[in-house]
Design an enzyme around this catalytic site. Sequence first.
Site, mmCIF file in Angstrom:
data_model
loop_
_atom_site.group_PDB
_atom_site.id
_atom_site.type_symbol
_atom_site.label_atom_id
_atom_site.label_comp_id
_atom_site.label_asym_id
_atom_site.label_seq_id
_atom_site.Cartn_x
_atom_site.Cartn_y
_atom_site.Cartn_z
ATOM 1 N N LYS A 12 84.056 4.292 -3.903
ATOM 2 C CA LYS A 12 85.312 5.021 -4.100
ATOM 3 C C LYS A 12 86.508 4.149 -3.742
ATOM 4 O O LYS A 12 87.549 4.214 -4.387
ATOM 5 C CB LYS A 12 85.329 6.297 -3.261
ATOM 6 C CG LYS A 12 84.453 7.399 -3.784
ATOM 7 C CD LYS A 12 84.609 8.645 -2.925
ATOM 8 C CE LYS A 12 83.773 9.784 -3.428
ATOM 9 N NZ LYS A 12 83.938 10.977 -2.593
ATOM 10 N N ASP A 60 85.447 14.912 9.942
ATOM 11 C CA ASP A 60 85.246 14.000 11.057
ATOM 12 C C ASP A 60 86.018 12.694 10.842
ATOM 13 O O ASP A 60 86.702 12.208 11.742
ATOM 14 C CB ASP A 60 83.753 13.720 11.248
ATOM 15 C CG ASP A 60 83.459 12.994 12.540
ATOM 16 O OD1 ASP A 60 84.036 13.365 13.587
ATOM 17 O OD2 ASP A 60 82.647 12.049 12.506
ATOM 18 N N CYS A 101 96.375 19.373 15.414
ATOM 19 C CA CYS A 101 97.200 20.248 16.249
ATOM 20 C C CYS A 101 96.940 21.727 15.975
ATOM 21 O O CYS A 101 97.094 22.556 16.854
ATOM 22 C CB CYS A 101 98.680 19.946 16.037
ATOM 23 S SG CYS A 101 99.187 18.363 16.758
ATOM 24 N N CYS A 113 81.108 18.283 -5.795
ATOM 25 C CA CYS A 113 80.754 16.868 -5.632
ATOM 26 C C CYS A 113 80.065 16.633 -4.290
ATOM 27 O O CYS A 113 79.155 15.812 -4.188
ATOM 28 C CB CYS A 113 81.977 15.976 -5.779
ATOM 29 S SG CYS A 113 83.300 16.304 -4.603
#
Length: 134
Positions: A12, A60, A101, A113
């Site tokens: 990618k 993550d 936050c 996907c």
Amino acid sequence: FLFQRCHVGRSKALVAREAALRFNSSAVIQAYHANIKDPRFGVEFFRGFTIVLNALDNLDARRHVNRMCLAADVPLVESGTSGFLGQVTIIKRGVTECYECRPKPTPKTFAVCTIRSNPTLLVHCVVWSKMVFD
């Protein structure tokens, strides 16, 4: 869309670099095909940028880049899509709210996907099986 059928199996990062260079062939763009959480991509790495443009596809990794940009005091342009919906947020330490936050709601749906190409959670496998066998 940036990624098309002909890009399946390709990095990618490299595909995105090629697309960006079509807009500005004189730009200097280094594509990294690696795990963003690798130690070589620490605070010092991020301090080398004037701005970071984020287009990651998992929470993550997004949280990690958010923390690195905050620690390096480098503005982050966070972007993402879900189906046909997109969002872009500017994050600058001391000026705007950071990515973490405000807690993000747990997704109730998953991108096709992700389900087809990169199922990383048990729930992805369950959704995939329902798609196939329903």
